[in-house]
Design an enzyme around this catalytic site. Structure first.
Site, short mmCIF file in Angstrom:
data_model
loop_
_atom_site.label_atom_id
_atom_site.label_comp_id
_atom_site.label_asym_id
_atom_site.label_seq_id
_atom_site.Cartn_x
_atom_site.Cartn_y
_atom_site.Cartn_z
N ASP A 66 7.68 -15.04 -61.36
CA ASP A 66 8.73 -14.19 -60.85
C ASP A 66 8.14 -12.95 -60.18
O ASP A 66 7.22 -12.33 -60.70
CB ASP A 66 9.64 -13.78 -62.02
N GLU A 94 6.90 -16.78 -56.62
CA GLU A 94 8.03 -16.20 -55.91
C GLU A 94 7.41 -15.08 -55.08
O GLU A 94 7.09 -14.02 -55.61
CB GLU A 94 9.08 -15.65 -56.87
#
Length: 704
Positions: A344, A380
């Protein structure tokens, strides 16, 4: 009272050996560290860790074993202006804790300051309101478990939430719904296999807590991007208990997935923690060694640097923070047998100073690590800081969530003039990945994910509807690139309903026929809706849970196009198309040819015509350049993909016989059913493609 021996500084955390447990905690600023043991009634007994080596405080406690609840109290400086926030009144969670029991109960005592006087140190004991770490039994019967190690070009990823996926599943026992056991239930596994899924990417399963502000609004952090324990599986997803049972249940889930040939990828949040900004609670890292674990402002160390939008950023410049991340990754691979990670806000991990640096220490450590470097690594590739959008800029070992793919595919099917970029995304995004030696498989392609509209809502709403989140619809992005097709939200208009369903089939077909790695968001195959909420991070209820209603037609379509991709390597090449001949001088031997609806090859001016919203793509199955695993040439059928994003139907003229003499329909998004066969079409024949439709033709074997 237990007898305490010196113990060892390694490994960090609590390690049971059958006789007792070794406890080890890093803190460079501590003057003294107390180990706090709790019995079943919550009574606390404290032991001073007797030794410190290399800033690691440690001790071995005889007779302490699995199921023992514990935490730490760290004595040291409390001087926020200098970045120090030690406070022995606060019970602290072990950064290396393998399991947690209980939940955080929000109370002023979990903060190191008084709400009415923020400059004053709060000395109220936080232990009654804190969850406790648990000593675990690390032993588990893995049997003959083996990682599937599915190659990227054969991978189909299914992004899912542990609770949301199974909470409403009627075939799973109620006690197991929303848990690791529910995830590994045959009903869940069979559904994944039916879709051709080879890897399930789980939204955060590291132990997390809900933010104070959310709880005050009567909400919870449903998604889980608020980590407090990087080694502990989230206890609320356990159906069997929280005194270490969650670890066994997680391992059993992974073992079951592997038996079915499905890899388990974890969405991990190493960029920030649940302690928030300088006004956040003191739960663990802040009270242990604030400056070591967090990026602090150089001009005023009271404040955190925040590249994540969550109040703090983990300090990837400090060796012990980096060690924490690497030790956690290795633990989940070696001990928990997971097969990869999706990072993330991965750009935040590359900020050693201010700018994002693809040569940052973190990437060096991953590259040389013999364990972590061998699993799937997905970035990401953005954060909220300046220059944080880094799609295409991660090192060669990494794959990336391709946000540009998502945007381009959405734009194309809503009729925007993006044909050149759409062509690049369809063929693997060579403009993003080829220049540094990466291949199409570096692109994790997706149209929807947890963050944003579901597929159903993407074709049903022009605007977000996040009122249920309690922020007056201010949260969530406004850049949705969605289209409601004539009515906002649900409608009884059959024409709008039909167009929406066709568009969902268009998105799914495009996703699975694109070069790269497809990722399907859970529930899209069942037309799951969040009623226009594009930021359901705090919706732990039926709004966000997956409904297992009957949408058999769309599920069957996903199954067909997934099978089509799996059966035909021309849709999952390991190398980029070259657009040139392979083995012959004729145009028909090129690996890819772009054609106008008239059947002629696209010219430069055709690409840049603003009204061009239709194109045909010839994919040559005889011109695949990469060999198979045994070094043999790969040959496949050839296909002609007809794409029409216009508001009116278009008649495509099939190209010259050199591309194929006869063709059959393999896929048509205008209909829910599989093609019924029928007469083949021939070179120069006309094929009508409905408005906003996709037709895939397969060249018959008697063609040249």
């Amino acid at each position: 009272m237990h007898e305490v021996w010196p113990g060892t500084p390694y490994p960090l955390g609590a390690s049971w050996d059958g006789t007792g447990t070794n406890f080890a905690l890093f803190s460079e600023v501590a003057h003294r560290v107390e180990l706090c043991l709790f019995d079943d009634r919550g009574r606390e007994t404290r032991y001073v860790l007797p030794e410190v080596d290399g800033f690691v405080w440690h001790g071995y406690v005889l007779g302490v074993g699995p199921g023992q609840r514990y935490g730490y109290r760290v004595h040291g400086p409390y001087d926020p202006k200098s970045g120090d926030r030690c406070n022995p009144a606060k019970l602290l969670l072990d950064p290396y804790g393998k399991a947690l029991d209980g939940d955080l109960r929000w109370h002023e005592s979990v903060f190191s300051y008084h709400f009415a006087a923020p400059s004053e140190m709060n000395t109220e004991d936080s232990a009654p309101y804190m969850p406790k770490n648990v000593v675990i039994n690390p032993f588990f019967d893995w049997g003959d478990d083996r990682a599937p190690r599915t190659p990227y070009n054969e991978t189909v990823i299914y992004e899912a939430h542990v609770k949301g996926l199974t909470r409403l599943h009627p075939k799973i026992p109620k006690r197991q719904r929303g848990t690791y056991a529910g995830l590994s239930h045959p009903a869940t596994v069979d559904h994944l296999l039916d879709l051709g899924v080879t890897a399930i990417e789980l939204m955060p399963v590291h132990q997390y807590v809900s933010e104070h502000a959310l709880v005050a609004r009567g909400l919870t952090n449903y998604w889980g991007y608020n980590t407090v324990g990087f080694f502990a599986p989230h206890n609320a997803y356990s159906s069997s208990g929280q005194l270490g049972e969650q670890v066994l249940e997680f391992k059993a889930m992974v073992r079951t997935m592997h038996e079915a040939g499905i890899e388990v990828i974890l969405d991990v949040v190493y960029n920030h923690t649940a302690e928030g900004d300088h006004l956040g609670p003191t739960l663990s890292f802040r009270g242990i060694d604030n400056a070591a674990y967090y990026r602090l402002s150089d001009s005023d160390k009271r404040y955190n640097l925040d590249y994540t939008g969550c109040g703090n950023s983990l300090n990837v410049r400090h060796p012990h923070s980096l060690q924490l991340i690497m030790d956690s990754l290795r633990y989940w691979v070696i001990e928990m047998h997971v097969d990869g990670f999706r990072f993330d806000l991965a750009s935040a991990l590359a900020r050693e100073f201010h700018d994002v640096d693809r040569l940052a220490t973190f990437f060096d450590l991953v590259q040389q690590d013999p364990v972590v470097s061998q699993v799937k690594l997905i970035a990401e590739p953005w954060d909220v800081g300046e220059g944080g959008y880094q799609v295409g800029n991660f090192p060669p070992l990494w794959t990336e969530w391709n946000g540009k793919y998502r945007d381009s595919i959405r734009d194309f099917w809503r009729g925007e003039p993006v044909l050149p970029e759409f062509a690049s995304r369809l063929t693997g995004s060579s403009d993003l990945y080829a220049d540094d030696g990466r291949r199409p498989l570096a692109s994790i392609n997706f149209v929807t994910c947890h963050d944003g509209f579901s597929l159903h809502d993407l074709v049903s709403y022009d605007h977000k509807h996040n009122e249920a989140n309690g922020e007056n619809n201010r949260d969530g992005t406004d850049d949705n690139r969605s289209w409601n097709h004539g009515a906002e939200g649900e409608t009884d208009d059959p024409a709008i309903q039909g167009l929406r369903v066709r568009q969902m089939r268009n998105f799914i077909a495009t996703l699975f026929l694109s070069q790269g790695v497809p990722m399907l968001s859970h529930g899209d195959e069942l037309s799951r809706t969040q009623r226009g909420n594009n930021n359901a991070y705090c919706q732990d209820g039926e709004l966000a849970w997956m409904s297992w209603g009957d949408d058999g037609d769309l599920t069957a379509f996903v199954r067909r196009v997934s099978e089509l991709r799996g059966d035909h390597p021309v849709f999952r090449r390991r190398r980029f198309f070259e657009g040139r001949t392979h083995g012959g001088p004729l145009d028909g031997t090129r690996d890819i040819v772009w054609l106008t609806p008239t059947g002629t090859e696209m010219t430069e001016s055709d690409w840049h015509t603003g009204y061009a919203k239709a194109v045909a793509v010839y994919l040559n199955g005889d011109a695949i350049t990469e060999p198979d695993t045994r070094g043999q040439r790969v040959r496949d059928d050839s296909f002609l993909l007809l794409l029409n994003a216009h508001s009116e139907s278009i008649t495509f003229r099939l190209p010259d016989v050199i591309y194929g003499e006869r063709w059959e329909v393999a896929l048509d998004t205008a209909v829910a059913e599989a093609p019924a066969g029928g007469e083949p079409v021939k070179a120069h024949d006309e094929v009508e493609v409905v408005d906003r439709g996709l037709v895939l033709l397969r060249r018959l074997s008697d063609s040249p």
